[in-house]
Design a protein around this motif. Structure first.
Motif, PDB file in Angstrom:
ATOM      1  N   ILE A 149       0.839  -1.199   0.000  1.00 29.81           N
ATOM      2  CA  ILE A 149       0.000   0.000   0.000  1.00 29.81           C
ATOM      3  C   ILE A 149       0.875   1.251   0.000  1.00 29.81           C
ATOM      4  O   ILE A 149       0.630   2.208  -0.750  1.00 29.81           O
ATOM      5  N   ALA A 150       1.914   1.245   0.829  1.00 28.12           N
ATOM      6  CA  ALA A 150       2.802   2.407   0.883  1.00 28.12           C
ATOM      7  C   ALA A 150       3.504   2.637  -0.452  1.00 28.12           C
ATOM      8  O   ALA A 150       3.714   3.785  -0.880  1.00 28.12           O
ATOM      9  N   ALA A 151       3.832   1.550  -1.166  1.00 29.53           N
ATOM     10  CA  ALA A 151       4.546   1.675  -2.438  1.00 29.53           C
ATOM     11  C   ALA A 151       3.697   2.329  -3.511  1.00 29.53           C
ATOM     12  O   ALA A 151       4.242   2.907  -4.465  1.00 29.53           O
ATOM     13  N   THR A 152       2.376   2.260  -3.377  1.00 32.27           N
ATOM     14  CA  THR A 152       1.517   2.878  -4.395  1.00 32.27           C
ATOM     15  C   THR A 152       1.544   4.401  -4.331  1.00 32.27           C
ATOM     16  O   THR A 152       1.070   5.067  -5.256  1.00 32.27           O
ATOM     17  N   PHE A 153       2.090   4.958  -3.256  1.00 29.06           N
ATOM     18  CA  PHE A 153       2.190   6.416  -3.140  1.00 29.06           C
ATOM     19  C   PHE A 153       3.543   6.936  -3.622  1.00 29.06           C
ATOM     20  O   PHE A 153       3.835   8.122  -3.474  1.00 29.06           O
ATOM     21  N   LEU A 154       4.347   6.040  -4.190  1.00 22.70           N
ATOM     22  CA  LEU A 154       5.637   6.441  -4.768  1.00 22.70           C
ATOM     23  C   LEU A 154       5.554   6.376  -6.289  1.00 22.70           C
ATOM     24  O   LEU A 154       4.664   5.738  -6.855  1.00 22.70           O
TER      25      LEU A 154
ATOM     26  N   LEU B 116       2.378   7.409 -13.902  1.00 23.73           N
ATOM     27  CA  LEU B 116       2.782   6.816 -12.631  1.00 23.73           C
ATOM     28  C   LEU B 116       4.058   7.473 -12.098  1.00 23.73           C
ATOM     29  O   LEU B 116       4.880   6.834 -11.455  1.00 23.73           O
ATOM     30  N   THR B 117       4.222   8.747 -12.381  1.00 25.43           N
ATOM     31  CA  THR B 117       5.427   9.480 -11.965  1.00 25.43           C
ATOM     32  C   THR B 117       5.201  10.342 -10.729  1.00 25.43           C
ATOM     33  O   THR B 117       6.125  11.014 -10.274  1.00 25.43           O
ATOM     34  N   VAL B 118       3.981  10.349 -10.196  1.00 25.00           N
ATOM     35  CA  VAL B 118       3.627  11.284  -9.128  1.00 25.00           C
ATOM     36  C   VAL B 118       3.893  10.642  -7.768  1.00 25.00           C
ATOM     37  O   VAL B 118       3.567   9.472  -7.550  1.00 25.00           O
ATOM     38  N   TYR B 119       4.461  11.403  -6.844  1.00 22.99           N
ATOM     39  CA  TYR B 119       4.667  10.953  -5.467  1.00 22.99           C
ATOM     40  C   TYR B 119       3.490  11.437  -4.603  1.00 22.99           C
ATOM     41  O   TYR B 119       3.054  12.583  -4.718  1.00 22.99           O
ATOM     42  N   GLY B 120       3.005  10.559  -3.746  1.00 17.38           N
ATOM     43  CA  GLY B 120       1.957  10.934  -2.795  1.00 17.38           C
ATOM     44  C   GLY B 120       0.549  10.835  -3.308  1.00 17.38           C
ATOM     45  O   GLY B 120      -0.403  11.106  -2.566  1.00 17.38           O
TER      46      GLY B 120
ATOM     47  N   PRO C   5      12.208   3.825  -7.937  1.00 17.86           N
ATOM     48  CA  PRO C   5      12.258   2.984  -6.729  1.00 17.86           C
ATOM     49  C   PRO C   5      10.906   2.416  -6.314  1.00 17.86           C
ATOM     50  O   PRO C   5      10.832   1.300  -5.793  1.00 17.86           O
ATOM     51  N   GLY C   6       9.829   3.174  -6.541  1.00 17.43           N
ATOM     52  CA  GLY C   6       8.508   2.667  -6.188  1.00 17.43           C
ATOM     53  C   GLY C   6       8.145   1.413  -6.949  1.00 17.43           C
ATOM     54  O   GLY C   6       7.478   0.514  -6.419  1.00 17.43           O
TER      55      GLY C   6
END
Length: 609
Positions: free
Chosen positions: A43-48, A60-64, A135-136
């Motif tokens: 789940i945390a990796a989807t915000f990277l 899929l380049t957006v953080y957060g 990295p995500g």
């Protein structure tokens, strides 16, 4: 060698004889922790960011902020986390897994892993290598794999063996152990039965029904509105395996029991939810698919009377849809019609339904004394005869009636009570286009067909249909007039198909013989209609509707596969029939047909809609 000790089962209670580990030899507590922790990290990796360029669809380049396929992985990770926490028997989460959590966690972890790795591989292939991953992307690949390994290491529940009669012979003892081994293996993969839980008050069950219908509307709207191919494939992976996980957890069976106790509310709510669909669309792009799905689903429900209730294998049913469409188009003011008349819609509906009814009686009267494969061959021949005849009635090979292969064209839009179905209308600030207008009309006709199916299925004639389907010889011996009962089923099914055909003629503007083939790449055709009934659930209302929606939507969305489209679709059907042979929404009789005596109580505990 796996040791046998007393360890907690999927509900947290001690189970004698349960293994300490699953496939990988990891102790059960460690495996549970790995599955739970891995899903949280997923789940945390989807915000990277997963890639450095927005060239891959979904950006899929957006953080957060998850986007595109990241949202699907996030949903899969959240589902896995909830099921994994429920396996600890945490108070408040017990209702999530009435049939046990471990098997459901395995499938949820597989859904998350498959969606995440599909995305990572798609990025690598389309952008030219894993070097394009951020990295995500590496993190989600690692954490989803760890989650799957932890889930696979969870123990299977093995039932205690029945005591062996000491007076049994050696051969009887051997066969007893062999039978127990078979049921043990089967139990590892079989769907569980909901364990007894405290019954909810009526208002709470109604709220659950509302939530189920809202979730169904969201899932359908998301699936039909996927804007690029990669997103739809990811949606299919997550939806298919996620449904299997919920089924393993016992939630599908529990939902079926709740909706069965409130059938009228469920049906009314389902139509309200369907009526809200056009308001979720900004244009007619996906409302077009919606109206075609309703036409296909309505015809499939009519076929369900013939196949699901009466047990008559009809391979030419799409011809009745064509008869209704041609009859309506000939009297609806088309310049291609030789009659040059323009009936109002209600009159065209009656003409189309009656024409199909007459053809149903004319075809059924001389053929319904046949059974099984012979009847199927005759109905298949009727479907081909209809198409060839419509092709030949062009004024050259026969009378000028259908305009041959050119068909009846330029069929005008409907005008009902001053409402022009071809024009856009504003309702409560929403713009409703042409196909949305026909969607509401088709939804009304679907409600009529559902009412006819439900009332006839619960009537005396409906019970006679079921008796004929189960054992025609026994039914005849009990005094049922088999020929009359089957002819009524054939006529009613044909009439309902003709009813849908009248709307199809106006939606498509043109009616041609090529629209009514036995099989083709795009439904409706006889093969797809029969598949919708069988895969959705024979003898139920919701089964053919859901089956038809899936069988129409998936081929349309998989057109990017080109020559491999039907291959992928066929593989999906084979897998569905292998793991869900009774259909997606089966009734009790169908479930018992696909379960042996040991599983009969589990099947009886599930109720089809």
């Amino acid at each position: 060698m796996t040791t046998q000790t007393t360890t907690p089962d999927t509900t947290g209670a001690p189970t004698p004889g349960a293994p300490t580990s699953g496939l990988l030899g990891i102790p059960a507590p460690a495996a549970r922790a790995l599955a739970t922790g891995g899903s949280l990290l997923t789940i945390a990796a989807t915000f990277l960011a997963w890639t450095w360029t927005s060239a891959f669809p979904g950006d899929l380049t957006v953080y957060g902020y998850p986007g595109g396929l990241q949202v699907l992985v996030l949903i899969g990770g959240a589902l896995t986390t909830l099921l994994a926490l429920a396996s600890y028997d945490i108070k408040g989460l017990r209702r999530l897994t009435p049939a046990g959590a471990d098997a459901a966690v395995k499938l949820a972890a597989l859904a998350t892993f498959a969606t995440a790795w599909y995305t990572v591989l798609a990025i690598s292939v389309e952008l030219g290598g894993v070097v394009n991953l951020e990295p995500g992307g590496y993190l989600v690949a690692t954490t989803s794999l760890a989650t799957l390994l932890g889930a696979l290491a969870l123990p299977f529940r093995r039932p205690e063996p029945d005591p062996i009669d000491p007076d049994s012979t050696g051969w009887e003892k051997f066969t007893h152990r062999l039978t127990h081994a078979w049921h043990t293996t089967k139990a590892a993969f079989a769907s569980g039965t909901p364990r007894p839980v405290r019954e909810l008050p009526s208002y709470a069950e109604i709220l659950i029904i509302v939530g189920i219908l809202a979730l169904g509307l969201v899932v359908f709207t998301y699936g039909i509105g996927t804007s690029y191919d990669e997103l739809f494939v990811g949606f299919l992976i997550l939806a298919g395996l996620g449904f299997a996980a919920l089924n393993k957890a016992g939630l599908i069976a529990q939902a079926s029991q709740i909706t069965a106790r409130h059938q009228n509310i469920t049906l009314f709510g389902a139509f309200i939810a369907a009526a809200l669909f056009p308001f979720t669309q900004t244009d007619d792009q996906y409302a077009t698919l919606g109206v075609y799905i309703l036409i296909f689903a309505t015809v499939a429900l009519g076929l369900n009377i013939v196949v699901g209730l009466a047990g008559l294998l009809d391979l030419g049913y799409v011809a009745f849809l064509g008869v209704g469409a041609y009859a309506a188009s000939l009297v609806s003011g088309s310049p291609s019609s030789p009659f040059h008349v323009h009936f109002p819609f209600w009159a065209a509906v009656i003409v189309g339904a009656l024409a199909s009814l007459v053809f149903g009686v004319l075809i059924g009267a001389p053929t319904l004394r046949l059974r099984g494969d012979y009847l199927a061959i005759v109905t298949l021949g009727f479907g081909e005869i209809f198409r060839i005849t419509a092709n030949n009635l062009d004024g050259t090979s026969g009378p000028d009636l259908t305009n041959g292969s050119n068909g009846i064209s330029s069929i005008p839009n409907l005008d009902v009570l001053g409402l022009d179905f071809g024009a856009a209308h504003d309702i409560a600030g929403f713009t409703i286009g042409r196909f949305a207008n026909y969607f509401f009309l088709m939804l009304l006709i679907t409600a009529v067909v559902v009412l006819v199916f439900r009332r006839s299925g619960n009537s005396r004639i409906g019970r006679a249909w079921v008796a004929i389907r189960e054992d025609e010889t026994a039914a005849l011996a009990m005094g049922i007039n088999g020929f009359r009962v089957k002819l009524i089923a054939f006529a009613v099914g044909a009439c309902l198909a003709g009813l849908a055909g009248t709307v199809q003629a106006h939606v498509t503007y043109t009616v041609t013989p090529e629209q009514y083939l036995f099989a083709g790449a795009i439904p409706p055709n006889s093969a797809f209609l029969l598949a919708a009934v069988v895969l959705g659930g024979m003898g139920t209302i919701a089964g053919p509707l859901i089956g038809a929606a899936l069988l129409f939507l998936i081929p349309n969305k998989l057109q990017f596969l080109g020559d491999y489209q039907l291959f992928a679709f066929g593989v999906a059907l084979i897998l569905l029939m292998r793991f869900r042979p009774e259909g997606l929404i089966p009734n009790r009789r169908r479930q018992l047909e696909f379960h042996d005596e040991a599983d009969a109580p589990a099947a009886l505990g599930k109720t089809g809609a």
